[in-house]
Write a protein that holds these residues in place. Structure first.
Motif, short mmCIF file in Angstrom:
data_model
loop_
_atom_site.label_atom_id
_atom_site.label_comp_id
_atom_site.label_asym_id
_atom_site.label_seq_id
_atom_site.Cartn_x
_atom_site.Cartn_y
_atom_site.Cartn_z
N LEU A 1 0.87 -1.17 0.00
CA LEU A 1 0.00 0.00 0.00
C LEU A 1 0.91 1.22 0.00
N LEU A 2 0.65 2.18 -0.88
CA LEU A 2 1.46 3.39 -0.98
C LEU A 2 0.57 4.60 -0.73
N PRO A 3 0.23 4.87 0.53
CA PRO A 3 -0.65 6.00 0.83
C PRO A 3 0.08 7.33 0.63
N PRO A 4 -0.64 8.36 0.22
CA PRO A 4 0.01 9.66 -0.01
C PRO A 4 0.54 10.27 1.29
N GLY A 5 1.75 10.77 1.23
CA GLY A 5 2.34 11.46 2.37
C GLY A 5 2.69 10.57 3.55
N GLU A 6 2.72 9.27 3.35
CA GLU A 6 3.02 8.32 4.43
C GLU A 6 3.97 7.25 3.92
N PRO A 7 4.63 6.55 4.83
CA PRO A 7 5.49 5.44 4.41
C PRO A 7 4.67 4.31 3.79
N LEU A 8 5.32 3.51 2.97
CA LEU A 8 4.61 2.37 2.38
C LEU A 8 4.23 1.37 3.47
N VAL A 9 3.19 0.61 3.18
CA VAL A 9 2.67 -0.40 4.10
C VAL A 9 2.79 -1.73 3.37
N LYS A 10 3.47 -2.70 3.98
CA LYS A 10 3.78 -3.96 3.29
C LYS A 10 3.16 -5.14 4.03
N GLY A 11 2.42 -5.95 3.28
CA GLY A 11 1.85 -7.18 3.83
C GLY A 11 0.42 -7.00 4.33
N ARG A 12 -0.37 -8.05 4.21
CA ARG A 12 -1.78 -7.98 4.56
C ARG A 12 -2.01 -7.59 6.02
N ALA A 13 -1.21 -8.09 6.95
CA ALA A 13 -1.41 -7.77 8.38
C ALA A 13 -1.23 -6.27 8.63
N ASP A 14 -0.20 -5.68 8.04
CA ASP A 14 0.02 -4.24 8.22
C ASP A 14 -1.03 -3.42 7.47
N ILE A 15 -1.50 -3.93 6.35
CA ILE A 15 -2.58 -3.25 5.61
C ILE A 15 -3.87 -3.29 6.43
N GLU A 16 -4.14 -4.40 7.08
CA GLU A 16 -5.29 -4.48 7.98
C GLU A 16 -5.19 -3.43 9.08
N ALA A 17 -4.02 -3.31 9.70
CA ALA A 17 -3.83 -2.32 10.76
C ALA A 17 -4.01 -0.90 10.21
N TYR A 18 -3.49 -0.65 9.02
CA TYR A 18 -3.62 0.67 8.40
C TYR A 18 -5.09 1.02 8.18
N TRP A 19 -5.85 0.10 7.58
CA TRP A 19 -7.25 0.39 7.28
C TRP A 19 -8.10 0.40 8.56
N THR A 20 -7.75 -0.38 9.56
CA THR A 20 -8.48 -0.33 10.83
C THR A 20 -8.36 1.06 11.43
N LYS A 21 -7.16 1.61 11.40
CA LYS A 21 -6.91 2.94 11.96
C LYS A 21 -7.54 4.05 11.10
N ASN A 22 -7.39 3.95 9.79
CA ASN A 22 -7.74 5.07 8.92
C ASN A 22 -9.15 5.04 8.34
N SER A 23 -9.81 3.90 8.37
CA SER A 23 -11.16 3.86 7.79
C SER A 23 -12.23 4.32 8.76
N ALA A 24 -11.89 4.51 10.01
CA ALA A 24 -12.87 4.96 11.01
C ALA A 24 -13.45 6.33 10.66
N MET A 25 -12.77 7.10 9.84
CA MET A 25 -13.23 8.45 9.50
C MET A 25 -14.24 8.46 8.34
N PHE A 26 -14.42 7.34 7.64
CA PHE A 26 -15.25 7.34 6.43
C PHE A 26 -16.73 7.12 6.74
N ALA A 27 -17.57 8.03 6.26
CA ALA A 27 -19.02 7.84 6.32
C ALA A 27 -19.51 7.26 4.99
N GLU A 28 -18.83 7.64 3.93
CA GLU A 28 -19.22 7.20 2.59
C GLU A 28 -17.96 7.04 1.74
#
Length: 141
Positions: free
Chosen positions: A54-81
């Motif tokens: 995962l190469l998110p803008p302005g952040e370090p790359l995220v490698k591997g499904r476990a770290d991607i899960e942690a990334y989306w767990t943290k960052n998807s909480a802000m999404f309503a739509e």
């Protein structure tokens, strides 16, 4: 000469298949958007290959499904739509493809903020399923 004929035949045969794959990939994107709106990092990460990047803008790359899960767990909480729209799919071989798409949505909170942008994803096929291998995006604003 034989190689040229084989290549032309392969490219011509991909047309109808490509439309079907675009529909399949859009369905995968719809599931990913649903997981992101639910704040479900585990379900979101299921769209990615085990060794995905995962190469998110302005952040370090995220490698591997476990770290991607942690990334989306943290960052998807802000999404309503969230809407993910497959614009184009280009085959890169029998088991890989490149997708170009757009995203749009709104954040939670008062006031909610709209966002939009574009992404490029490299996909690889695992059996009958497409999984995200590389994911990069940026905002329109």
């Amino acid at each position: 000469m034989r190689a040229i004929v084989a290549t032309v035949a392969l490219v011509m045969s991909m047309g109808p298949c490509l439309a079907q794959e675009k529909t399949t990939i859009q369905a995968m994107e719809n599931q990913l958007a649903k997981a992101l709106m639910a704040g479900d990092g585990k379900a979101a990460a299921a769209a990615y290959a085990e060794d995905a990047t995962l190469l998110p803008p302005g952040e370090p790359l995220v490698k591997g499904r476990a770290d991607i899960e942690a990334y989306w767990t943290k960052n998807s909480a802000m999404f309503a739509e969230v809407r993910l729209t497959t614009v184009e799919v280009q085959p890169l071989g029998p088991d890989s493809a490149r997708e170009i798409g757009t995203f749009a949505g709104k954040t939670k909170g008062d006031p909610a903020q709209s966002f939009s942008g574009k992404y490029v994803i490299v996909l690889k096929k695992a059996g009958d399923e497409w999984l995200i291998s590389t994911d990069i995006w940026n905002a329109d604003k």
